[in-house]
Design a protein around this motif. Structure first.
Motif, PDB file in Angstrom:
ATOM      1  N   PRO A 122       0.816  -1.220   0.000  1.00  0.00           N
ATOM      2  CA  PRO A 122       0.000   0.000   0.000  1.00  0.00           C
ATOM      3  C   PRO A 122       0.848   1.268   0.000  1.00  0.00           C
ATOM      4  CG  PRO A 122      -0.906  -1.604   1.518  1.00  0.00           C
ATOM      5  CD  PRO A 122       0.411  -2.151   1.056  1.00  0.00           C
ATOM      6  N   GLY A 123       0.479   2.186  -0.914  1.00  0.00           N
ATOM      7  CA  GLY A 123       1.147   3.478  -0.982  1.00  0.00           C
ATOM      8  C   GLY A 123       2.392   3.506  -1.836  1.00  0.00           C
ATOM      9  N   ASP A 124       2.861   2.361  -2.319  1.00  0.00           N
ATOM     10  CA  ASP A 124       4.093   2.356  -3.115  1.00  0.00           C
ATOM     11  C   ASP A 124       3.842   2.914  -4.507  1.00  0.00           C
ATOM     12  OD1 ASP A 124       6.897   1.361  -3.801  1.00  0.00           O
ATOM     13  OD2 ASP A 124       5.675   0.332  -5.299  1.00  0.00           O
ATOM     14  N   ARG A 125       4.828   3.607  -5.059  1.00  0.00           N
ATOM     15  CA  ARG A 125       4.823   4.056  -6.439  1.00  0.00           C
ATOM     16  C   ARG A 125       6.163   3.673  -7.059  1.00  0.00           C
ATOM     17  NH1 ARG A 125       0.457   4.425  -5.030  1.00  0.00           N
ATOM     18  NH2 ARG A 125      -1.136   6.029  -5.398  1.00  0.00           N
ATOM     19  N   GLY A 126       6.097   3.149  -8.275  1.00  0.00           N
ATOM     20  CA  GLY A 126       7.318   2.744  -8.963  1.00  0.00           C
ATOM     21  C   GLY A 126       7.401   1.255  -9.186  1.00  0.00           C
ATOM     22  N   GLY A 127       6.693   0.471  -8.364  1.00  0.00           N
ATOM     23  CA  GLY A 127       6.628  -0.957  -8.650  1.00  0.00           C
ATOM     24  C   GLY A 127       7.322  -1.846  -7.654  1.00  0.00           C
ATOM     25  N   ARG A 128       6.553  -2.569  -6.852  1.00  0.00           N
ATOM     26  CA  ARG A 128       7.076  -3.614  -5.965  1.00  0.00           C
ATOM     27  C   ARG A 128       6.631  -4.968  -6.509  1.00  0.00           C
ATOM     28  NH1 ARG A 128       8.186  -1.995  -0.666  1.00  0.00           N
ATOM     29  NH2 ARG A 128       8.828  -4.171  -0.342  1.00  0.00           N
ATOM     30  N   GLY A 129       7.217  -6.039  -5.981  1.00  0.00           N
ATOM     31  CA  GLY A 129       6.861  -7.373  -6.437  1.00  0.00           C
ATOM     32  C   GLY A 129       7.403  -7.648  -7.828  1.00  0.00           C
ATOM     33  N   PRO A 130       6.943  -8.722  -8.457  1.00  0.00           N
ATOM     34  CA  PRO A 130       7.503  -9.113  -9.753  1.00  0.00           C
ATOM     35  C   PRO A 130       7.194  -8.079 -10.830  1.00  0.00           C
ATOM     36  CG  PRO A 130       5.529 -10.402  -9.267  1.00  0.00           C
ATOM     37  CD  PRO A 130       5.860  -9.636  -8.021  1.00  0.00           C
ATOM     38  N   VAL A 131       8.223  -7.680 -11.569  1.00  0.00           N
ATOM     39  CA  VAL A 131       8.045  -6.632 -12.568  1.00  0.00           C
ATOM     40  C   VAL A 131       7.691  -7.210 -13.936  1.00  0.00           C
ATOM     41  CG1 VAL A 131      10.484  -6.552 -13.221  1.00  0.00           C
ATOM     42  CG2 VAL A 131       9.055  -4.513 -13.501  1.00  0.00           C
ATOM     43  N   LYS A 132       8.130  -8.436 -14.211  1.00  0.00           N
ATOM     44  CA  LYS A 132       7.825  -9.103 -15.482  1.00  0.00           C
ATOM     45  C   LYS A 132       7.843 -10.619 -15.341  1.00  0.00           C
ATOM     46  CE  LYS A 132       9.862 -10.375 -19.908  1.00  0.00           C
ATOM     47  NZ  LYS A 132       9.956 -11.774 -19.470  1.00  0.00           N
ATOM     48  N   ASN A 133       8.845 -11.133 -14.619  1.00  0.00           N
ATOM     49  CA  ASN A 133       9.058 -12.576 -14.539  1.00  0.00           C
ATOM     50  C   ASN A 133       8.519 -13.163 -13.240  1.00  0.00           C
ATOM     51  OD1 ASN A 133      10.353 -12.745 -17.083  1.00  0.00           O
ATOM     52  ND2 ASN A 133      12.241 -11.956 -16.169  1.00  0.00           N
ATOM     53  N   LYS A 134       8.346 -14.466 -13.246  1.00  0.00           N
ATOM     54  CA  LYS A 134       7.683 -15.194 -12.164  1.00  0.00           C
ATOM     55  C   LYS A 134       8.448 -15.124 -10.848  1.00  0.00           C
ATOM     56  CE  LYS A 134      10.070 -19.191 -13.931  1.00  0.00           C
ATOM     57  NZ  LYS A 134      10.710 -18.346 -14.958  1.00  0.00           N
ATOM     58  N   CYS A 135       7.718 -15.302  -9.762  1.00  0.00           N
ATOM     59  CA  CYS A 135       8.325 -15.498  -8.440  1.00  0.00           C
ATOM     60  C   CYS A 135       8.858 -16.931  -8.345  1.00  0.00           C
ATOM     61  CB  CYS A 135       7.284 -15.290  -7.344  1.00  0.00           C
ATOM     62  SG  CYS A 135       6.437 -13.701  -7.379  1.00  0.00           S
ATOM     63  N   ILE A 136       9.722 -17.164  -7.380  1.00  0.00           N
ATOM     64  CA  ILE A 136      10.158 -18.527  -7.080  1.00  0.00           C
ATOM     65  C   ILE A 136       9.933 -18.799  -5.598  1.00  0.00           C
ATOM     66  CG2 ILE A 136      11.845 -18.614  -8.950  1.00  0.00           C
ATOM     67  CD1 ILE A 136      14.054 -18.214  -6.847  1.00  0.00           C
ATOM     68  N   ARG A 137       9.610 -20.035  -5.291  1.00  0.00           N
ATOM     69  CA  ARG A 137       9.482 -20.475  -3.902  1.00  0.00           C
ATOM     70  C   ARG A 137      10.839 -21.010  -3.470  1.00  0.00           C
ATOM     71  NH1 ARG A 137       6.177 -20.019   0.619  1.00  0.00           N
ATOM     72  NH2 ARG A 137       4.262 -20.455  -0.565  1.00  0.00           N
ATOM     73  N   LEU A 138      11.424 -20.425  -2.426  1.00  0.00           N
ATOM     74  CA  LEU A 138      12.748 -20.809  -1.962  1.00  0.00           C
ATOM     75  C   LEU A 138      12.684 -22.066  -1.107  1.00  0.00           C
ATOM     76  CD1 LEU A 138      14.072 -17.268  -0.971  1.00  0.00           C
ATOM     77  CD2 LEU A 138      14.513 -18.522  -3.086  1.00  0.00           C
ATOM     78  N   GLN A 139      13.834 -22.703  -0.939  1.00  0.00           N
ATOM     79  CA  GLN A 139      13.896 -23.929  -0.151  1.00  0.00           C
ATOM     80  C   GLN A 139      13.594 -23.689   1.323  1.00  0.00           C
ATOM     81  OE1 GLN A 139      17.500 -26.175  -1.061  1.00  0.00           O
ATOM     82  NE2 GLN A 139      17.387 -25.555  -3.195  1.00  0.00           N
ATOM     83  N   ASP A 140      13.767 -22.438   1.799  1.00  0.00           N
ATOM     84  CA  ASP A 140      13.435 -22.135   3.194  1.00  0.00           C
ATOM     85  C   ASP A 140      11.977 -21.724   3.370  1.00  0.00           C
ATOM     86  OD1 ASP A 140      13.276 -19.554   2.206  1.00  0.00           O
ATOM     87  OD2 ASP A 140      15.013 -18.799   3.298  1.00  0.00           O
ATOM     88  N   GLY A 141      11.188 -21.800   2.297  1.00  0.00           N
ATOM     89  CA  GLY A 141       9.765 -21.494   2.368  1.00  0.00           C
ATOM     90  C   GLY A 141       9.392 -20.100   1.924  1.00  0.00           C
ATOM     91  N   GLY A 142      10.353 -19.212   1.800  1.00  0.00           N
ATOM     92  CA  GLY A 142      10.059 -17.853   1.380  1.00  0.00           C
ATOM     93  C   GLY A 142       9.698 -17.775  -0.097  1.00  0.00           C
ATOM     94  N   ILE A 143       9.005 -16.694  -0.472  1.00  0.00           N
ATOM     95  CA  ILE A 143       8.701 -16.402  -1.873  1.00  0.00           C
ATOM     96  C   ILE A 143       9.564 -15.223  -2.281  1.00  0.00           C
ATOM     97  CG2 ILE A 143       6.939 -15.684  -3.524  1.00  0.00           C
ATOM     98  CD1 ILE A 143       4.845 -16.925  -1.684  1.00  0.00           C
ATOM     99  N   LEU A 144      10.216 -15.338  -3.428  1.00  0.00           N
ATOM    100  CA  LEU A 144      11.094 -14.273  -3.902  1.00  0.00           C
ATOM    101  C   LEU A 144      10.587 -13.772  -5.244  1.00  0.00           C
ATOM    102  CD1 LEU A 144      13.634 -13.004  -2.642  1.00  0.00           C
ATOM    103  CD2 LEU A 144      14.989 -14.344  -4.269  1.00  0.00           C
TER     104      LEU A 144
END
Length: 647
Positions: A122-144
């Motif tokens: 919320p409130g961000d301008r310019g772009g957070r999260g994936p800009v074009k390509n897919k996320c990946i699920r890391l081996q420690d459980g996180g999403i990148l």
């Protein structure tokens, strides 16, 4: 590169729903079907541009439907990400890139219906999260999520979520030397994580090449961006990791800033992105500049096992789809500790290769306990064989060997010791030898570069051969003729770390060098084989992998006994080692003719014929030396009969 095209089609007919489309994304849905999304409208940035979605079920794509829209404001760059039973759709909203907001929608039925959109940060301008390509699920459980911004110079970073995508933490920007850049920088990264939990990022750039960065802490921080050897036209790229760890990159193999977006191609890496295969073209229209009529761009790729699913923009009119299958490479079998005979070439009395005798000899080696066979080597008189003969010998041996692994040298040496093949000629020779079915293509350490070349030069040559031969397993041979080039333990370690070398014939005759090189290959798939008969026992005691030497052409039973019994009967092993050292002197008696004479006496259909100059020195004294050696071995073994039942 070995792959099969399982499907190729356009997802929808051109200009039926909108005039232009771009920036597709593809995903294996939770229900195991495929989904794709893209933005479409009058043109990029137009107020009517919305996000469209289609499902592929039973081989057919559904009619596209609009799944995200904003009145009078364009939507951009959708990204699909399947997470368990959830399907997430990320997309950008904004009239200009610096004002982008990132929104996300969720589907619980694989895209049949969608929930309400929410702002990712919320409130961000310019772009957070994936800009074009897919996320990946890391081996420690996180999403990148691979992210970038374009205001005040292009910058790449990663967004990480540890609560299933509810909240996101932004990494710092990927460090780069902005003073060294000619253009804006890097954007639109693609990510993968390797088996050592390292995360890697490849980035589109304005610099004519793809750039790379790495993270050792799950994407929270990144190494300085480094230019790769992969060209880039300042257009989008994407990458996926197959089930066996191979990487497949989709890109335009064109260098330049805002250069042509044709052709579009794939390339494969088998060593975690260190080297890449030659590009394989998917679509191409000749064009020297970025033109809509020849635009194949902004690819997306996901992998499931050995299959890769690819989408990309097709002339801004539709979205192209490919399903490619990459068969798992068959790994050579039998590269365990054991005996690897250096094979002889049987000749007729007219000095022609006797292929029937060669098949018989192959079976004899294997019956004697050989773990694998080194065909087309110095003992084969390879320098006196034509290329056609060398290739035919390798194919004949492999055909007779069945499942047993066969190694064969790709090319022979020049007697002057100065003439070496060019990199292109070496690569072509590797290709031809691999085509015989040989499991391992062997490179001569003294044939890679000029005699005065240093080891950095050797690395460059080897790296080029590996890049051009991605499907080949390699060996190395410290061939004694026309001169020996001994690899340092450090260079052996480097070769082992490429993951492409599985066989190494070591000829230093130095116990210290053998020990250091064994340490260098420890934990890798590269097996080290000693060629010195006087060091067989010592090499085994230090953990060596086996023996690959000429004496397996005289009495392999001694070496088989040593391999199988040295730990249980060390006293006899010492005595057998002395016997090996003494009898190895027979090599000085017109080898390999003396070995062929010995094999003929054992009942094989091999004549004592050779193309070597020393064959003319064969006389009654040489034959007596072979006969006396056999008597000496027999008498020695009689003394050890109780503990030496195999002889």
């Amino acid at each position: 590169m070995n792959y099969q095209v399982k499907n190729h089609q356009h997802i929808f007919a051109s200009e039926t729903l909108f005039r232009q489309c771009h920036a597709s994304t593809v995903c294996v849905l939770p229900d195991k079907n495929l989904g794709a999304a893209w933005f479409g409208g009058e043109h990029e940035k137009a107020p009517d541009v919305a996000i469209w979605f289609s499902r592929r079920v039973a081989g057919e794509w559904s009619e596209p439907r609009k799944v995200a829209d904003r009145e009078d404001v364009p939507c951009w760059n959708p990204v699909l990400f399947a997470d368990g039973e959830r399907l997430l759709l990320f997309y950008k909203v904004g009239k200009e890139i610096p004002s982008w907001q990132t929104f996300v929608k969720e589907s619980r039925d694989s895209g049949l219906t969608w929930g309400e959109e929410r702002e990712l940060v919320p409130g961000d301008r310019g772009g957070r999260g994936p800009v074009k390509n897919k996320c990946i699920r890391l081996q420690d459980g996180g999403i990148l999520a691979p992210a970038s911004t374009e205001e005040g110079g292009w910058e790449c970073f990663a967004d990480r979520s540890d609560d299933g995508g509810q909240t996101w933490q932004r990494s710092g920007n990927v460090p780069l030397d902005r003073e060294a850049l000619a253009g804006s920088g890097m954007i639109q990264p693609t990510l993968w994580q390797d088996d050592q939990n390292m995360v890697h990022m490849l980035m589109r750039s304005s610099e004519g090449a793809i750039y790379k960065s790495d993270s050792a802490d799950g994407g929270r921080s990144w190494s300085r961006a480094q230019k790769t050897s992969l060209p880039n036209n300042n257009c989008g790229i994407d990458l996926a990791r197959l089930g066996d760890g191979r990487l497949v990159l989709v890109y335009n193999p064109v260098s330049g800033n805002w250069a042509a977006r044709s052709p579009i191609a794939i390339t494969v890496s088998e060593d975690n992105g260190e080297t890449w295969s030659n590009p394989e073209i998917l679509d191409y229209v000749p064009c020297r500049a970025n033109r809509e009529k020849a635009e194949f761009s902004y690819p997306a790729i996901v992998a499931c096992g050995s299959d890769a699913y690819i989408t990309y923009t097709w002339k801004r009119k539709t979205i192209a789809f490919w399903q490619l299958h990459f068969p798992e490479k068959k790994k050579p079998r039998g590269l365990a500790e054991g005996l690897w005979p250096v094979m002889l070439t049987p000749f007729t009395e007219q000095n022609q290769v006797d292929y029937e005798a060669l098949k018989e000899l192959t079976g004899w080696y294997l019956a004697g306990g050989a773990a694998g066979l080194f065909a087309v080597c110095l003992s084969s008189e390879m320098e006196l064989l034509t290329e056609e003969e060398r290739l035919k010998i390798a194919a004949c041996v492999k055909g007779a060997a069945g499942d047993a692994p066969v190694a064969a040298t790709a090319y022979t040496f020049a007697e002057d010791g100065e003439t070496v093949l060019s990199a292109e000629e070496q690569t072509e020779a590797v290709r031809r030898m691999a085509g015989t079915g040989a499991d391992i293509v062997v490179l001569l350490t003294n044939g890679l570069a000029a005699r005065d070349a240093d080891e950095e030069c050797l690395k460059t040559v080897i790296r080029g051969i590996l890049e051009q031969s991605p499907e080949v397993s390699f060996g190395l041979y410290e061939c004694p003729r026309p001169y020996k080039r001994m690899f340092s333990p450090e260079l052996v370690k480097w070769c082992a770390e490429t993951g492409r070398f599985v066989f190494y014939k070591e000829t230093s005759q130095s116990e210290e060098q053998l020990r250091k090189k064994l340490e260098a290959v420890s934990g890798s798939g590269l097996k080290l084989f000693n060629a010195d008969s006087s060091l067989v026992h010592a090499f085994l005691k230090m953990g060596g992998h086996g023996y690959c030497g000429v004496m397996l052409n005289y009495h392999p039973e001694l070496y088989a006994w040593m391999m199988n019994n040295w730990k249980e009967d060390r006293q006899t092993a010492e005595a057998v080692q002395q016997l090996m050292t003494m009898t190895a002197q027979i090599e000085a008696q017109c080898y390999p003719r003396s070995a062929k004479y010995a094999l003929g006496r054992k009942g094989l259909s091999i004549k004592p014929c050779s193309r070597r100059e020393n064959a003319g020195r064969w006389n009654a004294s040489c034959s007596r030396a072979v006969e006396d050696m056999e008597k000496f071995i027999w008498n020695f073994c009689q003394e050890l009969r109780r503990t030496f039942p195999a002889i």
